[in-house]
Design an enzyme around this catalytic site. Sequence first.
Site, PDB file in Angstrom:
ATOM      1  N   GLY A   1       0.908  -1.208   0.127  1.00 27.65           N
ATOM      2  CA  GLY A   1       0.047  -0.020   0.081  1.00 27.65           C
ATOM      3  C   GLY A   1       0.952   1.435  -0.084  1.00 27.65           C
ATOM      4  O   GLY A   1       1.861   1.223  -0.671  1.00 27.65           O
ATOM      5  N   GLU A   2       0.553   2.066   0.986  1.00 30.56           N
ATOM      6  CA  GLU A   2       1.259   3.494   0.937  1.00 30.56           C
ATOM      7  C   GLU A   2       1.977   3.385   2.427  1.00 30.56           C
ATOM      8  O   GLU A   2       1.235   3.542   3.227  1.00 30.56           O
ATOM      9  CB  GLU A   2       0.609   4.423   0.468  1.00 30.56           C
ATOM     10  CG  GLU A   2       1.257   6.003   0.515  1.00 30.56           C
ATOM     11  CD  GLU A   2       2.398   5.882  -0.230  1.00 30.56           C
ATOM     12  OE1 GLU A   2       2.341   5.549  -1.254  1.00 30.56           O
ATOM     13  OE2 GLU A   2       3.608   6.418   0.112  1.00 30.56           O
ATOM     14  N   SER A   3       3.353   3.179   2.370  1.00 27.38           N
ATOM     15  CA  SER A   3       4.130   3.141   3.720  1.00 27.38           C
ATOM     16  C   SER A   3       3.614   4.074   4.776  1.00 27.38           C
ATOM     17  O   SER A   3       3.596   4.098   5.815  1.00 27.38           O
ATOM     18  CB  SER A   3       5.285   2.590   3.713  1.00 27.38           C
ATOM     19  OG  SER A   3       6.105   3.674   2.990  1.00 27.38           O
TER      20      SER A   3
ATOM     21  N   CYS B   1       5.945  -5.531   0.641  1.00 27.00           N
ATOM     22  CA  CYS B   1       6.137  -4.051  -0.072  1.00 27.00           C
ATOM     23  C   CYS B   1       6.322  -3.014   1.103  1.00 27.00           C
ATOM     24  O   CYS B   1       6.978  -2.821   1.967  1.00 27.00           O
ATOM     25  CB  CYS B   1       5.033  -4.069  -1.257  1.00 27.00           C
ATOM     26  SG  CYS B   1       5.648  -2.882  -2.537  1.00 27.00           S
TER      27      CYS B   1
ATOM     28  N   ARG C   1      12.835   3.139  -0.559  1.00 24.08           N
ATOM     29  CA  ARG C   1      11.659   3.227  -1.034  1.00 24.08           C
ATOM     30  C   ARG C   1      11.706   3.461  -2.655  1.00 24.08           C
ATOM     31  O   ARG C   1      12.486   4.061  -3.117  1.00 24.08           O
ATOM     32  CB  ARG C   1      10.747   4.220  -0.552  1.00 24.08           C
ATOM     33  CG  ARG C   1      10.314   4.270   0.987  1.00 24.08           C
ATOM     34  CD  ARG C   1       9.350   5.341   1.510  1.00 24.08           C
ATOM     35  NE  ARG C   1       8.084   5.454   0.941  1.00 24.08           N
ATOM     36  CZ  ARG C   1       7.366   6.429   0.554  1.00 24.08           C
ATOM     37  NH1 ARG C   1       7.846   7.616   1.206  1.00 24.08           N
ATOM     38  NH2 ARG C   1       6.349   6.439   0.116  1.00 24.08           N
TER      39      ARG C   1
ATOM     40  N   ILE D   1       5.657  -3.300  -7.376  1.00 25.54           N
ATOM     41  CA  ILE D   1       4.627  -2.342  -7.652  1.00 25.54           C
ATOM     42  C   ILE D   1       5.316  -1.070  -7.059  1.00 25.54           C
ATOM     43  O   ILE D   1       5.113  -1.034  -5.466  1.00 25.54           O
ATOM     44  CB  ILE D   1       3.148  -2.405  -7.370  1.00 25.54           C
ATOM     45  CG1 ILE D   1       2.549  -3.526  -8.015  1.00 25.54           C
ATOM     46  CG2 ILE D   1       2.684  -0.824  -7.813  1.00 25.54           C
ATOM     47  CD1 ILE D   1       1.152  -3.880  -7.562  1.00 25.54           C
ATOM     48  N   ARG D   2       5.828  -0.244  -7.603  1.00 23.80           N
ATOM     49  CA  ARG D   2       6.806   1.014  -6.878  1.00 23.80           C
ATOM     50  C   ARG D   2       7.460   0.359  -5.843  1.00 23.80           C
ATOM     51  O   ARG D   2       7.394   0.837  -4.573  1.00 23.80           O
ATOM     52  CB  ARG D   2       5.829   2.125  -6.409  1.00 23.80           C
ATOM     53  CG  ARG D   2       5.194   2.910  -7.637  1.00 23.80           C
ATOM     54  CD  ARG D   2       4.368   3.802  -7.435  1.00 23.80           C
ATOM     55  NE  ARG D   2       4.682   4.789  -6.214  1.00 23.80           N
ATOM     56  CZ  ARG D   2       5.407   5.887  -6.685  1.00 23.80           C
ATOM     57  NH1 ARG D   2       5.912   6.029  -7.758  1.00 23.80           N
ATOM     58  NH2 ARG D   2       5.716   6.522  -5.734  1.00 23.80           N
TER      59      ARG D   2
ATOM     60  N   HIS E   1       4.718  -8.454  -4.451  1.00 22.15           N
ATOM     61  CA  HIS E   1       3.212  -8.502  -3.918  1.00 22.15           C
ATOM     62  C   HIS E   1       3.135 -10.036  -4.055  1.00 22.15           C
ATOM     63  O   HIS E   1       2.434 -10.301  -5.073  1.00 22.15           O
ATOM     64  CB  HIS E   1       2.240  -7.615  -4.630  1.00 22.15           C
ATOM     65  CG  HIS E   1       2.372  -6.292  -4.304  1.00 22.15           C
ATOM     66  ND1 HIS E   1       1.286  -5.870  -3.469  1.00 22.15           N
ATOM     67  CD2 HIS E   1       3.011  -5.352  -4.344  1.00 22.15           C
ATOM     68  CE1 HIS E   1       1.273  -4.516  -3.192  1.00 22.15           C
ATOM     69  NE2 HIS E   1       2.451  -4.194  -3.791  1.00 22.15           N
TER      70      HIS E   1
ATOM     71  N   GLU F   1       0.564 -11.682  -3.068  1.00 21.14           N
ATOM     72  CA  GLU F   1      -0.929 -12.232  -3.130  1.00 21.14           C
ATOM     73  C   GLU F   1      -1.148 -11.716  -4.668  1.00 21.14           C
ATOM     74  O   GLU F   1      -2.512 -11.700  -4.716  1.00 21.14           O
ATOM     75  CB  GLU F   1      -1.491 -11.064  -2.007  1.00 21.14           C
ATOM     76  CG  GLU F   1      -1.608  -9.673  -2.383  1.00 21.14           C
ATOM     77  CD  GLU F   1      -0.567  -9.004  -2.376  1.00 21.14           C
ATOM     78  OE1 GLU F   1       0.698  -9.451  -2.395  1.00 21.14           O
ATOM     79  OE2 GLU F   1      -0.496  -7.653  -2.514  1.00 21.14           O
TER      80      GLU F   1
HETATM   81  N1  GLN Z   1       5.959   2.684  -2.746  1.00 22.48           N
HETATM   82  C1  GLN Z   1       5.152   2.199  -1.900  1.00 22.48           C
HETATM   83  C2  GLN Z   1       5.621   3.042  -0.553  1.00 22.48           C
HETATM   84  O1  GLN Z   1       6.663   3.370  -0.527  1.00 22.48           O
HETATM   85  C3  GLN Z   1       5.144   0.897  -1.554  1.00 22.48           C
HETATM   86  C4  GLN Z   1       4.378   0.243  -2.812  1.00 22.48           C
HETATM   87  C5  GLN Z   1       3.468  -1.044  -2.441  1.00 22.48           C
HETATM   88  O2  GLN Z   1       3.355  -1.291  -1.332  1.00 22.48           O
HETATM   89  N2  GLN Z   1       3.141  -1.426  -3.591  1.00 22.48           N
HETATM   90  O3  GLN Z   1       4.971   2.740   0.444  1.00 22.48           O
END
Ligand code: GLN
Length: 205
Positions: free
Chosen positions: A50-52, A79, A108, A136-137, A172, A174
Amino acid sequence: MAAKPVIGVLALQGAFAEHEDYLRRAGALAVEVRRPDQLEELDGLILPGGESTTIGKLLRRFGFEEPLRRFDRPIWGTCAGMILLSREIRGGLPDQLALDRIDLRVTRNAFGRQADSFTAPLELSNLAEPIPAVFIRAPLAEPLSDRVEVLAEVDGQVAAARQANVWVSSFHPELSGDLRLHKSFVATCRSRSQGHKFQAGGQQA
Ligand code: GLN
């Protein structure tokens, strides 16, 4: 048949529903965790992607920080979850939450914009065949001690690792269409829960 282990998925933000689905298919009871008091009942916990920065703020707001530093059952960060479990964060906000559960310095968005999201076969030392890893990122990390067991690397950096009962993966799992890592995590949580129940039974006898 052995009782199913109860595994929580932190459900404050991010890709928690997919983890629940994989956990159930891997033989666990999956629980959405939104309050720290729910941690008591768990045999294991996943911190999803998600977004940390957002997840870290919500963890602080809802009083999870100390309970997660103390949580003594298997815990797996994927992630954004990997970022949260690390000791040091590069490219984060100045006060971004780092739970310091694994001796990693994590960067990150390590792949930059060119390769924001992609899938690549990744070899893990604990799996016989490569896993289709969805990045993903994604972050990558460097170990800060030899307590870290590196399971997979990309460009010489850590993409999956373990330290005692803390697991991290920068991709990921999942979304991979591959249940092997979830099965392996469920098995780890199951052996812990059976040990626990056996002890409890022993005390009663
Ligand atoms: N780039 C996101 C972060 O820094 C992590 C991306 C992800 O969980 N797919 O939180």
